[in-house]
Design an enzyme around this catalytic site. Structure first.
Site, PDB file in Angstrom:
ATOM      1  N   HIS B 143       0.886  -1.267   0.007  1.00 28.14           N
ATOM      2  CA  HIS B 143       0.026   0.012   0.116  1.00 28.14           C
ATOM      3  C   HIS B 143       0.940   1.293   0.585  1.00 28.14           C
ATOM      4  O   HIS B 143       1.592   1.899   0.849  1.00 28.14           O
ATOM      5  CB  HIS B 143      -0.738  -0.152   1.238  1.00 28.14           C
ATOM      6  N   ASP B 173      -1.814 -11.554   0.909  1.00 24.14           N
ATOM      7  CA  ASP B 173      -1.186 -11.173   2.279  1.00 24.14           C
ATOM      8  C   ASP B 173      -2.972 -11.176   3.181  1.00 24.14           C
ATOM      9  O   ASP B 173      -2.825 -11.915   4.988  1.00 24.14           O
ATOM     10  CB  ASP B 173      -0.754 -10.364   2.369  1.00 24.14           C
ATOM     11  N   TYR B 404      -6.562   2.599  -8.864  1.00 24.34           N
ATOM     12  CA  TYR B 404      -5.504   2.522  -8.403  1.00 24.34           C
ATOM     13  C   TYR B 404      -4.682   1.124  -9.177  1.00 24.34           C
ATOM     14  O   TYR B 404      -2.744   1.600  -9.541  1.00 24.34           O
ATOM     15  CB  TYR B 404      -4.165   3.030  -7.323  1.00 24.34           C
TER      16      TYR B 404
END
Lengths: 283, 889
Positions: B143, B173, B404
């Site tokens: 991130h 994850d 994104y």
């Protein structure tokens, strides 16, 4: 003046999840920013103008946690003002209590005058500091404080009301000040304060023969022969009585069709009481 | 003093107004919508109307962002490790040497940007000339700071696609078992194995009577991800409607405390036993949707025999489950009966999908069990679904704006979701590219095995990163190094710190100090965590110091339409609120200047500044249809109007329950992923209790006993209640959920105000803010531990010093400490001594969740705890490297 509108902060304990947005928004507004004449910059670390206290009740697995956000109470009889030099601590017509950072400079004794512990010492500026109710923002026309603006659950609400309107709200919403016995007449009110001040009594009822949860069992709480409350055990056989005075004694009676009724003398502990499972015997 | 200017920005925890005066940020507040902004939806249900607040309900670290922007830990100049001499040969020590053994110990000195960039560029050229493509490994954190231009898929990817790298693929994850296991039961790889969820808020408000939150704490995990507190009001609405909420979690979590009616606490790793016992109750009492199961599943009868104990072992009775899990048999039965009698949403994890129970040993079986249970109750019918209250608001999904994940300025078709739409709108005249070296035919590394790559230990694993394209993608076996490719010679690290987030992370530290990589550069905003192990540090600025553009919480291609977690779609022009602090630069600028030195400058920038890219991005979206650039630049954000009240609702999986073609706006499954355009992505198009895809894997000779074809099955944890020898030595089960007040390493440490949140870190007399571990009084008392004591938490893999919080909210025998702290602060030698920063992942196992499922099992971690005397004692001896299950040669 009695009928003029005043600012109040209303805090619902049952809606506070300890997210700390209020604590952090306060820092965002005041750390490194002077808002004269109301405040000089708060230091980077150490102050908790919105101090969130935590309290757990009960025992595994019947437990809850309450969080009590404690800002300045903006008292109508502020002990901090009484203990400060003339004009160093003052109450505005809109209810906010403010410490004048110039007149109060060097007066550390202001710190110790607050029975709520809501005042902090700024070592660098040599001044006592606390929540200003975002006075500088309200002056600019804001209708929220930084803390109420970021509260995601509306646990914190800023209320502009006359004394009469506030009295109505206190009645209708069951609001109360924290520690009214201190006699300072706070302008901060709490809802569901029992989560902080009172205790619960909880347990589970089990049918002794089948080992199943005793859904529907009637659980009655009495004190000195007076019925205090009655609940029905839920599908897990669980029951809970809340809002009880810590340290008090009760008689608990459990009844279910086809089973012998059960009676227990119980004492409600400071941190609440979770009874061992209650196994009902077949009649 | 100048005037206060109100600017806009967006963060991982929500969109904000930024008040600025004289190039200094004075406050950051949530965006509150005005009358000119798009309207807010209203849902009518059960005689009431529900509408969310007209403002962003932002996260704590976003509220505290000013303290991280102005953090004393900001890196303000390029830095060089004092005893690093780039003229030294690889492996050289002493004066004039590279002294890589001193990484993490020796200090840094400031150098100029020219020196730093020349040095980095020369090293890139050197390793490419000497070793060939792929000798440079580059790796971002999961991130990045928010914004489609600056994000890792964008500027980072454009630059490194030009340069050529070995990328270390990320494991899924936060939701491992959903992809490695769940996808084999219900497909959904286009959503990375997670649930569909469209319009389910309205469905739940109208029909649902109970919600079972299983390994789920949305008030802690920002809804699902990025959505801060947007979903919190919805849970209060549901409460007001009398919807019952049950929580299953070894920790009495924050959502449970706020809205829960019942808490059940299974021992970690035993959730599947509880689920099977619920199914057992339904099967024996006949309280499941037999018609649904008969028409929409395959292999159910075989699994039913397993649950009832007809053909595979003993019956999975509630009494059996009680012995395994500690959850009372009578309560399992009571829950099963209540569930069968009420329209129930199952809320596993924060996003319907996710959840710590999928990040553990044999963690595939819990997602499969969740799918099995809700299938038995008729998933997709009104009020009955897989839904965690965090998704499915009635927003417009037609309005085009990319997430994104859609490549930004990279236009990378191969390694982002750019190819869905965006790249054609963003690069109509060309200029987008992928790099063939970063492909299945090229060279890949794996994030969980970066230490092994740095140690030059050949190794292999299955599955490429998030493996979202198709189910079989996770079966492919990869080797490091790939055939014909070199071992890593240079490591370019970017953002975050894996010491707090990956597994058995002393491996990462040892790889820096004793591995075989002669040059490490770290591009970082803050001097913390992993940055301190680099040879050269390049100071990046925050997203408050550069131009960018982005939509709140949107990550199409990972979780498609993920802004449906929020109550409004908010698209933000992220303005440079202040000049970059010190000499720090934007990531784009750093890459552009490096690209110049590498001879690819014009291809990287196409002659554009970040501002130009932002403008081009604006033009490539539907924003340009509703406003001019000048209007957008002035206003700073846009609220997309919700879909009209009378627009057709497309409830998640309703089409499946009603045997129709899919009508939701979901991106998948792709046409080639389902037969005749109907049904789920699975081979049968149905929910598979006997998985065809796992059967096919087995047919290739790959037998994985922890990934059975028929399931869900209860497979006891390989580090848990049944590993008795290890349990005798390390008797406490440590769980490490995602943190509450920080997001991965965002917001934590850095001398931020978040440090002072009482339930985040605790200030001790030595001046350090210690990370917290939560422990039941029954476990604390015999160890003499009280709240506020410093304790050493340890196992064979390492030790961490933490501040104890004694609490009745823990199941006895289980301790809780959030993963993802940003700080690493060893008492002595890095990698070999106790950490005071709070990196509990030093303790987690590096073994994959199953031998063929390359996920991490952070929540299968046995430890012992003792009071910390503060002495400089060595941590327990640590095992070196990864275990053989991962195929390390």
């Amino acid at each position: 003046m009695a009928d003029s509108k005043k600012w109040h902060l209303v805090i619902d304990i049952a809606r506070c999840s300890d997210c700390n947005n209020c604590f952090l928004a306060d820092k965002d507004e005041f750390v490194g920013n002077d808002w004269l004449p109301y405040s000089v910059a708060q230091p980077w670390n150490g102050h908790r103008w919105m101090n969130i206290e935590r309290r757990e009740r009960g025992h595994f697995p019947k437990v809850d946690a309450a969080h009590l956000p404690l800002p300045c109470m903006h008292c109508d009889d502020p002990p901090c003002a009484a203990n400060a030099p003339e004009g160093a601590v003052y109450k505005r017509a809109d209810g906010l209590v403010l410490i004048d950072p110039v007149k109060a400079k060097g007066h550390r004794e202001i710190l110790d005058s607050c029975p709520y512990g809501a005042i902090y010492w700024n070592e660098e500026a040599q001044v006592a500091q606390k929540c200003t109710g975002c006075a500088h923002l309200l002056d600019e026309g804001w209708t929220q404080t930084r803390c109420s603006q970021v509260c995601p659950t509306e646990a914190l609400k800023l209320v502009l009301a006359t004394d009469a309107e506030m009295a109505d709200l206190v009645r209708s919403d069951g609001l109360e000040p924290y520690r009214p016995e201190l006699g300072t007449r706070p302008r901060v009110y709490y809802k569901n304060l029992y989560r902080w001040t009172k205790a619960f009594l909880a347990g589970s009822v089990v049918y002794g023969d089948s080992g199943e949860c005793a859904k529907g069992a009637k659980v009655t709480l009495t004190q000195n022969g007076q019925r205090v409350a009655e609940v029905t055990a839920n599908e897990f056989g669980d029951f809970k009585f809340d809002c009880l005075e810590p340290g008090s004694d009760y008689t608990l009676q459990v009844e279910a069709a086809g089973y012998k009724s059960m009676e227990r003398t119980v004492s409600v502990a400071e941190e609440s009481t979770v009874l061992p499972d209650l196994f009902l015997e077949r009649r | 003093m100048g005037e206060v200017q109100r600017l806009t920005n967006c963060t991982t925890g929500g969109p904000v107004f930024v008040d600025v005066r004289d190039d200094r940020i004075i406050r950051i507040t949530p965006i509150e919508f005005d009358e000119s902004d798009g309207p807010t939806w209203t849902i009518e249900a059960r005689g009431r109307k529900f509408s969310p607040p007209r403002k962003a309900l932002i996260s704590p670290w976003t509220v505290a962002h000013r303290s991280t922007i102005y953090s004393p830990k900001r890196i303000l100049t390029p830095l060089k490790r004092v005893d690093f001499d780039p003229q030294g040969e690889p492996g050289s020590t002493g004066k004039g040497g590279r002294n890589t053994q001193n990484r993490g110990i020796s200090g840094y000195e400031p150098i100029s940007w020219d020196e730093a960039l020349d040095l980095v560029a020369e090293e890139i050229i050197r390793v490419r000339r000497e070793y060939g493509p792929g000798a440079l490994m580059a790796e971002p954190s999961s991130h990045h700071t928010w914004g489609n231009i600056g994000y890792r898929f964008s500027a980072f990817q454009r630059f490194f696609n030009l340069v050529g790298i070995t990328y270390a693929e990320h494991n899924p994850d936060s939701w491992e078992g959903w992809l490695w296991g769940g996808a084999h039961m219900w497909g959904n790889t286009h959503r990375l194995g997670l649930a569909e969820g469209y319009d389910l808020l309205e469905d739940a408000l109208r029909h649902t009577e109970m919600i079972v939150f299983w390994s789920s704490d949305p008030d802690t995990t920002q809804g699902g991800v990025y959505a801060a507190y947007e979903s919190t009001p919805r849970r209060f609405w549901l409460k007001e409607l009398g919807v019952k909420m049950v929580f299953i979690d070894p920790f009495f979590n924050h959502t449970a405390n706020l809205v829960g009616d019942k808490w059940l606490a299974p021992r970690p790793g035993t959730d599947v036993a509880v689920a099977l016992a619920i199914a057992f109750t339904w099967l024996t009492e006949g309280t499941y949707d037999k018609e649904y199961v008969a028409t929409k599943t395959v292999g159910f009868d075989q699994w039913k025999d397993y649950v009832l104990g007809v053909s595979y072992g003993r019956p999975k009775t509630p009494e059996w489950a009680e012995a395994e899990s500690g959850v009372l048999a009578r309560e399992i039965r009571a829950l099963a009966r209540e569930w069968a009698s009420k329209k129930t949403m199952l809320a596993p994890g924060g996003l319907a999908g996710l959840g710590g129970a999928s990040r553990c040993a044999t963690g595939n079986e819990w997602p499969r069990a969740m799918i099995a249970l809700i299938t038995m109750q008729g998933m997709g019918k009104p009020g009955i679904n897989m839904w965690s209250t965090t998704y499915g608001t009635p927003l417009d999904t037609e309005f085009f704006f990319p997430g994104y994940t859609e490549g930004g300025i990279s236009g990378d078709l191969a390694n982002s979701a750019a190819g869905k739409d965006f790249v054609y709108r963003m690069f109509p005249q060309g200029g987008a590219f992928s790099n063939p070296h970063r492909s299945a035919e090229g060279t890949l590394a794996y994030r969980l095995l970066i230490p092994e790559a740095m140690q030059h230990h050949p190794h292999s694993w299955r599955g490429r990163g998030f493996c979202g394209s198709h189910i079989e993608a996770q079966f492919v076996k990869y080797e490091y190094p790939a055939p014909g490719y070199p071992m890593v010679q240079m490591y370019y690290r970017y953002g975050g710190s894996f010491i707090g987030t990956m597994t058995e992370t002393n491996r990462y530290i040892r790889a820096y100090r004793h591995g075989k990589v002669p040059f490490v550069v770290n591009q970082s905003i803050w001097f913390e965590g992993e940055a301190k192990f680099a040879d050269i540090i390049l100071p990046a600025c925050t997203n408050f110091e550069r131009w960018d553009i982005g939509e709140w919480a949107l990550a199409n291609g990972y979780v498609t339409h993920s802004s449906l977690q929020c109550n409004h779609r908010v698209i933000v022009l992220q303005k440079p609120c202040i000049k970059p602090l010190g000499q720090s630069k934007s990531d784009y600028q750093i890459f552009a200047e490096l690209a110049d030195r590498l001879g690819v400058g014009p291809m990287f920038t196409m002659g554009r500044s970040e501002y130009d890219w932002v403008k081009q991005h604006f033009q490539a979206t539907d924003l340009a249809k509703v406003m001019t650039w000048e209007e957008f630049e002035k206003k700073g954000y846009y609220v997309v109007p919700p879909k009209p009240a009378d627009a057709k609702r497309t409830y998640g999986l309703r089409w499946f329950a009603e045997d129709r073609e899919r009508d939701t706006p979901d991106w998948g499954p792709n046409p080639w992923e389902h037969v005749r355009g109907k049904g789920l992505q699975t081979q049968s198009g149905k929910i598979e209790f006997v998985s065809n895809s796992l059967k096919r894997l087995e047919a290739t000779g790959v037998v994985d006993p922890e990934r059975p074809v028929m399931g869900p099955q209860y497979i006891p944890s390989w580090e848990g209640t049944k590993t008795t020898d290890l349990l005798a030595k390390y008797p406490l089960q440590l769980i490490m959920p995602h943190p509450r007040y920080s997001f991965h390493t965002h917001g934590d440490a850095k001398d931020s105000w978040t440090n002072e949140v009482k339930d985040h870190r605790v200030l001790h007399p030595d001046g350090r803010y210690y990370w917290i571990i939560r422990i039941n009084p029954k476990d604390a008392a015999p160890r003499g531990i009280k709240t506020g004591d410093l304790v050493r938490v340890f196992n064979d893999r390492g030790s961490v010093v933490l501040s104890a919080q004694v609490t009745e909210r823990m199941l006895p025998g289980v301790v809780h400490s959030y993963e993802s702290c940003a700080e690493y602060d060893p008492v002595g030698e890095p990698g070999e001594s106790p950490d005071r920063g709070g990196c509990v992942n030093l303790l987690s196992p590096s073994r994959f969740i199953t031998p063929t499922s390359s996920g991490m099992a952070n929540n299968s971690c046995l430890v012992q705890i003792e009071k910390w005397a503060g002495a400089l004692t060595q941590g327990a001896s640590a095992t070196q490297g990864a275990s053989s299950e991962q195929g390390v040669a």
